[in-house]
Scaffold this motif. Structure first.
Motif: not given
Length: 287
Positions: A59-70, A76-88
């Protein structure tokens, strides 16, 4: 098991005070010819808590995408958000290298039904609708959910299919009851989709989840009410119908062997919840 044995689920309770009544009820349904889940599909209290921790990351990962998608960003930018937040959060993106999938998330745009592969050359533009499907593996416990995002001002047709898809998922959730059937969910979803002039992809559906990325049962959204597997407390699965503007038929990209497209180039939308069947109802774990 004997009545006074400690229950197999690890609750610390005696079998007669824990799963005995549930399994006796399952046996009665099985004797009527109904499909009942195997014991291994019923998550234990310990497993449920660990899966909920994975779900919180998802859920935290999807919330991060929701905040930044535009508009203007690449998938690929979305993929990076998902990877970075998940690993964090100490987890691993479940899709990454799963059966050869090359990325951390599925990004499916407009006429892509599912399994869209992120790419630096795919740029979101005003009017797009995109499904972002996030799945998380936290120390061997899996979770899954997807959301639809509208990029800027979208067409009336795009607005409508996203809205109806959300309505379908919520109606399916409302139809899910302990000791009901998977077909009850399917009937509620399919009825509403058809009433609004849409179709549902038949050969791709939801799935059990928790201890593996994909478990039994397969969750169809076109089967009749009262059919398919019995909904027993402890079961965990996804509700994720793929709703098409036109034909329910599709084809798979020949080059990447992953991305699924509508056969007639019509729009498609999908929203995914992950749910747990409890004795007193259904709990949504991710959305």
């Amino acid at each position: 098991m004997e009545r006074n044995d400690l229950c197999w689920c690890g609750s610390g309770k005696k079998y007669k005070k824990c799963h005995m009544a549930i399994e006796e009820k399952m046996k009665l349904h099985a004797e009527k010819g109904e499909i009942v889940p195997k014991r291994k599909l019923l998550k234990t209290p310990f497993q449920i808590e660990k899966i909920k921790e994975s779900a919180a990351v998802n859920t935290a990962v999807l919330d991060a995408v929701a905040e930044q998608i535009h508009a203007g960003m690449s998938t690929e930018d979305i993929d990076k958000i998902v990877y970075d937040v998940t690993v964090k959060h100490g987890a691993v993106p479940a899709p990454l290298h799963f059966e050869g999938f090359p990325k951390s998330v599925c990004t499916s745009i407009n006429n892509e039904i599912c399994h869209g592969i992120p790419d630096e050359n795919i740029i979101l533009k005003e009017g797009d609708i995109i499904n972002v499907d996030v799945s998380t593996n936290l120390k061997g416990y899996f979770s899954d959910a997807s959301r639809m995002f509208k990029i800027g001002q979208v067409s009336e047709e795009a607005e409508r299919i996203v809205r109806v898809t959300e309505e379908c998922v919520n109606l399916g959730l409302a139809a899910a009851k302990p000791w009901g059937h998977l077909g009850d969910i399917a009937d509620a979803i399919n009825t509403h989709a058809q009433a609004n002039g849409y179709t549902i992809v038949e050969d791709i559906g939801g799935h059990g989840i928790g201890l593996r990325f994909h478990e039994e049962p397969f969750v169809s959204y076109v089967t009749p009410k009262g059919s398919e597997m019995l909904l027993v407390p402890g079961m965990m699965f996804t509700i994720e119908p793929m709703i098409n503007e036109g034909s329910p038929d599709f084809y798979v990209d020949e080059e990447n062997d992953w991305t699924v497209y509508t056969i007639d180039d019509g729009l498609s939308a999908q929203i995914e919840y992950m749910v747990l069947v409890k004795e007193d109802g259904i709990e949504v774990l991710t959305k």
